[in-house]
Design a protein around this motif. Structure first.
Motif, PDB file in Angstrom:
ATOM      1  N   ALA A   1      55.786  40.610  32.319  1.00  0.00           N
ATOM      2  CA  ALA A   1      55.544  39.713  33.450  1.00  0.00           C
ATOM      3  C   ALA A   1      54.949  40.511  34.600  1.00  0.00           C
ATOM      4  CB  ALA A   1      56.832  39.024  33.896  1.00  0.00           C
ATOM      5  N   ILE A   2      54.065  39.860  35.346  1.00  0.00           N
ATOM      6  CA  ILE A   2      53.551  40.406  36.608  1.00  0.00           C
ATOM      7  C   ILE A   2      53.816  39.336  37.651  1.00  0.00           C
ATOM      8  CG2 ILE A   2      51.558  41.337  37.844  1.00  0.00           C
ATOM      9  CD1 ILE A   2      50.248  41.821  35.085  1.00  0.00           C
ATOM     10  N   VAL A   3      54.611  39.655  38.665  1.00  0.00           N
ATOM     11  CA  VAL A   3      55.052  38.641  39.620  1.00  0.00           C
ATOM     12  C   VAL A   3      54.921  39.159  41.045  1.00  0.00           C
ATOM     13  CG1 VAL A   3      56.683  37.692  37.944  1.00  0.00           C
ATOM     14  CG2 VAL A   3      57.475  39.385  39.616  1.00  0.00           C
ATOM     15  N   GLY A   4      55.095  38.249  41.983  1.00  0.00           N
ATOM     16  CA  GLY A   4      55.119  38.582  43.400  1.00  0.00           C
ATOM     17  C   GLY A   4      55.687  37.422  44.184  1.00  0.00           C
ATOM     18  N   TYR A   5      56.125  37.688  45.405  1.00  0.00           N
ATOM     19  CA  TYR A   5      56.691  36.633  46.254  1.00  0.00           C
ATOM     20  C   TYR A   5      56.209  36.836  47.686  1.00  0.00           C
ATOM     21  CZ  TYR A   5      59.827  40.625  45.830  1.00  0.00           C
ATOM     22  OH  TYR A   5      60.312  41.905  45.718  1.00  0.00           O
ATOM     23  N   ILE A   6      55.010  37.418  47.817  1.00  0.00           N
ATOM     24  CA  ILE A   6      54.403  37.681  49.114  1.00  0.00           C
ATOM     25  C   ILE A   6      53.111  36.873  49.187  1.00  0.00           C
ATOM     26  CG2 ILE A   6      53.459  39.489  50.629  1.00  0.00           C
ATOM     27  CD1 ILE A   6      55.203  41.505  49.079  1.00  0.00           C
ATOM     28  N   ASP A   7      52.781  36.431  50.401  1.00  0.00           N
ATOM     29  CA  ASP A   7      51.556  35.666  50.625  1.00  0.00           C
ATOM     30  C   ASP A   7      50.336  36.564  50.426  1.00  0.00           C
ATOM     31  OD1 ASP A   7      49.839  33.617  51.377  1.00  0.00           O
ATOM     32  OD2 ASP A   7      50.962  33.097  53.164  1.00  0.00           O
ATOM     33  N   PHE A   8      49.202  36.110  50.899  1.00  0.00           N
ATOM     34  CA  PHE A   8      47.956  36.847  50.777  1.00  0.00           C
ATOM     35  C   PHE A   8      48.143  38.307  51.186  1.00  0.00           C
ATOM     36  CE2 PHE A   8      43.763  38.188  52.246  1.00  0.00           C
ATOM     37  CZ  PHE A   8      42.949  37.717  51.235  1.00  0.00           C
ATOM     38  N   PRO A   9      47.617  39.274  50.413  1.00  0.00           N
ATOM     39  CA  PRO A   9      46.726  39.107  49.273  1.00  0.00           C
ATOM     40  C   PRO A   9      47.425  39.027  47.915  1.00  0.00           C
ATOM     41  CG  PRO A   9      46.847  41.416  49.815  1.00  0.00           C
ATOM     42  CD  PRO A   9      47.737  40.700  50.813  1.00  0.00           C
ATOM     43  N   VAL A  10      48.769  39.198  47.906  1.00  0.00           N
ATOM     44  CA  VAL A  10      49.481  39.264  46.630  1.00  0.00           C
ATOM     45  C   VAL A  10      49.300  37.969  45.835  1.00  0.00           C
ATOM     46  CG1 VAL A  10      51.755  39.417  45.550  1.00  0.00           C
ATOM     47  CG2 VAL A  10      51.153  40.963  47.438  1.00  0.00           C
ATOM     48  N   SER A  11      49.493  36.826  46.511  1.00  0.00           N
ATOM     49  CA  SER A  11      49.435  35.551  45.804  1.00  0.00           C
ATOM     50  C   SER A  11      48.105  35.354  45.090  1.00  0.00           C
ATOM     51  CB  SER A  11      49.681  34.402  46.795  1.00  0.00           C
ATOM     52  OG  SER A  11      48.736  34.453  47.853  1.00  0.00           O
ATOM     53  N   THR A  12      47.010  35.794  45.699  1.00  0.00           N
ATOM     54  CA  THR A  12      45.692  35.579  45.108  1.00  0.00           C
ATOM     55  C   THR A  12      45.343  36.611  44.040  1.00  0.00           C
ATOM     56  OG1 THR A  12      44.771  36.742  47.020  1.00  0.00           O
ATOM     57  CG2 THR A  12      44.690  34.346  47.059  1.00  0.00           C
ATOM     58  N   MET A  13      46.011  37.762  44.051  1.00  0.00           N
ATOM     59  CA  MET A  13      45.760  38.763  43.017  1.00  0.00           C
ATOM     60  C   MET A  13      46.493  38.439  41.719  1.00  0.00           C
ATOM     61  SD  MET A  13      45.570  42.484  44.887  1.00  0.00           S
ATOM     62  CE  MET A  13      47.214  42.445  45.596  1.00  0.00           C
ATOM     63  N   LEU A  14      47.621  37.729  41.820  1.00  0.00           N
ATOM     64  CA  LEU A  14      48.448  37.481  40.646  1.00  0.00           C
ATOM     65  C   LEU A  14      47.716  36.755  39.520  1.00  0.00           C
ATOM     66  CD1 LEU A  14      51.925  36.625  42.206  1.00  0.00           C
ATOM     67  CD2 LEU A  14      51.442  38.450  40.563  1.00  0.00           C
ATOM     68  N   PRO A  15      47.013  35.635  39.784  1.00  0.00           N
ATOM     69  CA  PRO A  15      46.338  34.961  38.663  1.00  0.00           C
ATOM     70  C   PRO A  15      45.284  35.831  37.996  1.00  0.00           C
ATOM     71  CG  PRO A  15      46.433  33.539  40.581  1.00  0.00           C
ATOM     72  CD  PRO A  15      46.848  34.905  41.036  1.00  0.00           C
ATOM     73  N   ILE A  16      44.642  36.695  38.767  1.00  0.00           N
ATOM     74  CA  ILE A  16      43.614  37.579  38.213  1.00  0.00           C
ATOM     75  C   ILE A  16      44.250  38.587  37.263  1.00  0.00           C
ATOM     76  CG2 ILE A  16      41.876  39.322  38.777  1.00  0.00           C
ATOM     77  CD1 ILE A  16      41.479  37.819  41.469  1.00  0.00           C
ATOM     78  N   LEU A  17      45.326  39.240  37.716  1.00  0.00           N
ATOM     79  CA  LEU A  17      45.992  40.250  36.885  1.00  0.00           C
ATOM     80  C   LEU A  17      46.691  39.608  35.684  1.00  0.00           C
ATOM     81  CD1 LEU A  17      47.482  42.531  39.677  1.00  0.00           C
ATOM     82  CD2 LEU A  17      45.628  43.136  38.106  1.00  0.00           C
ATOM     83  N   CYS A  18      47.338  38.470  35.902  1.00  0.00           N
ATOM     84  CA  CYS A  18      48.057  37.825  34.799  1.00  0.00           C
ATOM     85  C   CYS A  18      47.091  37.339  33.728  1.00  0.00           C
ATOM     86  CB  CYS A  18      48.902  36.673  35.327  1.00  0.00           C
ATOM     87  SG  CYS A  18      50.321  37.206  36.318  1.00  0.00           S
ATOM     88  N   ARG A  19      45.932  36.858  34.138  1.00  0.00           N
ATOM     89  CA  ARG A  19      44.920  36.439  33.172  1.00  0.00           C
ATOM     90  C   ARG A  19      44.453  37.630  32.333  1.00  0.00           C
ATOM     91  NH1 ARG A  19      39.965  33.999  36.104  1.00  0.00           N
ATOM     92  NH2 ARG A  19      39.722  36.189  36.679  1.00  0.00           N
ATOM     93  N   GLU A  20      44.271  38.781  32.980  1.00  0.00           N
ATOM     94  CA  GLU A  20      43.772  39.965  32.279  1.00  0.00           C
ATOM     95  C   GLU A  20      44.812  40.556  31.334  1.00  0.00           C
ATOM     96  OE1 GLU A  20      42.366  42.723  35.189  1.00  0.00           O
ATOM     97  OE2 GLU A  20      40.838  41.359  35.981  1.00  0.00           O
TER      98      GLU A  20
END
Length: 432
Positions: free
Chosen positions: A66-85
């Motif tokens: 799992a790759i997760v986060g609970y912080i707003d920008f920029p973490v929230s927007t990086m998560l879908p990119i990393l999780c997809r990869e």
């Protein structure tokens, strides 16, 4: 078999809190990027952050579960990119942006819940004719302006006159590209409709002023099932836009909360958001008995973690971790030691000032011991300028936060006053 969960921006306090979640006996948590890189800064080099995160993940010898986060920008927007990869659970980048890109978000809300949103339009703050174009969109004073991507209440302004607009534009032009440019990098990774692609990362929103009693509905989507699980009241200081405290559970009427949860299921289902936590900020206008949706955030609210732990028994990071691992969240209700809980914000209402004195570590400890279970976090250091604080609203500076629980709301307020009597902050070179 051990499951490896990578948490973007993990700090020591949250590392300890995660160990208290349910069903994590076989989970090992790993820091992915430091808090200094993703939250204690206003410099967001997203390509560099993504490259460093990939380097850490590629070098890891075990499974990446799992790759997760609970912080707003920029973490929230990086998560879908990393999780997809890396093939881990997370909502799609496009679904996330339908929430975080404020113009796109309002556009999809207009399709699904038109009775619960204000009039709105997007504008370029570098356009000298922006105010007249806002008027052409049938928005009159007063209205509210904010970036199409922000975090917290940063760079949000109530506009009551042309002079207010000029003041806001000056601030926006000076600061908006610090978020706008990295947000453009994220937008470039997504499949966007042409009308949304034209609204670039430095654009802003103008919206009809809405108001009432404010709250936040926390929820998640698991395999298409939208589940709201808690409502937290957002109480402001009198006559200003700055928050005084967050209160859980909400004191709003049950029928109002249930209607908000119904709206939540409708809009999140319409967006196609899935396998991730979120929260939605609402207003209830008591006079008109009308519910307004303010905005959608694509993460749990970190400020609410202690509140859920005190009242329900575990932090709602439970939702983030369970969803990241592909399982339905095991979120309890009412199993904590307290009936109510709050996060209070100690604020000062200066345009700027130098911090002349802060409480010592010993003084903070003594203050926290005034109320059993209280936690205090100070955000300033001696001799710093308040303007150096990241993620502040346009009207005040949050100097410290105090989390505590109690048997009833009135006791919370009394306890907060007792704690603050023991915390002595002093300021110099004050700009009113």
């Amino acid at each position: 078999m051990t499951k490896n969960v990578f948490v973007i921006g993990l700090n020591d306090h949250n590392a300890e809190r995660l160990k208290r979640l349910r069903g994590v006996e076989d989970v090992e948590f790993h820091q992915l990027l430091t808090p200094a890189q993703v939250s204690d800064t206003q410099d967001f080099d997203i390509p560099a952050m993504l490259d460093e995160a990939r380097g850490t993940l590629d070098a890891f010898g075990g499974s990446i579960d799992a790759i997760v986060g609970y912080i707003d920008f920029p973490v929230s927007t990086m998560l879908p990119i990393l999780c997809r990869e890396y093939g881990t659970k997370q909502t799609s980048l496009e679904a996330l942006l339908k929430c975080e890109h404020k113009f796109w978000s309002r556009s999809v809300m207009r399709e699904a819940i038109p009775d619960h949103i204000p009039k709105f339009t997007a504008f370029d703050p570098f356009d000298d004719d922006a105010l007249s174009k806002i008027g052409e969109a049938d928005l009159r004073f007063p209205f509210f302006v904010k970036p199409i991507k922000s975090s917290g209440s940063r760079l949000g302004f109530r506009i009551d006159s042309p002079e207010d607009f000029d003041f806001a534009i000056e601030k926006l032009r000076a600061e908006i590209r610090t978020i706008g440019e990295p947000f453009d990098h994220v937008l470039a990774q997504a499949d966007l409709p042409e009308d949304i692609r034209a609204v670039e990362g430095h654009y802003c929103m103008a919206e009809q002023v809405i108001g009432g009693r404010q709250c936040t509905v926390e929820g998640y989507v698991h395999d298409g099932n939208v589940v709201p699980y808690g409502t937290v009241d957002s109480i402001r200081y009198p006559q200003v836009l700055s928050f005084f405290y967050y209160l859980y559970p909400s004191t709003l009427p049950a029928r109002v909360q249930q209607k908000m949860w119904e709206i939540t299921r409708t809009i999140m289902g319409h967006i196609g958001y899935d396998n991730a936590g979120f929260n939605i900020e609402y207003y209830w206008d008591e006079v008109q008995d009308r519910i307004w949706l303010l905005e959608i955030n694509t993460r749990i609210a970190q400020s609410h973690c202690d509140l859920f732990e005190m009242v329900d028994g575990v932090s709602h990071q439970q939702v983030t971790i369970d969803l990241g691992l592909g399982r339905a969240p095991d979120m309890p209700r009412g199993e904590g030691p307290e009936s109510v809980a709050a996060e209070f914000f100690y604020r000062v209402f200066f345009r700027d000032a130098r911090v002349a004195r802060i409480p010592s570590a010993a003084e903070v400890q003594v203050a926290a011991e005034t109320v059993e279970g209280a936690r205090i976090v100070s955000y300033v250091s001696k001799n710093m300028m308040l303007s150096e604080l990241p993620e502040q609203d346009a009207y005040s500076y949050a100097v410290a936060s105090v989390w505590m629980g109690a048997g009833k709301q009135s006791k919370l307020l009394w306890n907060y006053e007792q704690v603050m009597k023991k915390l002595n902050y002093e300021f110099a070179d004050i700009v009113e």
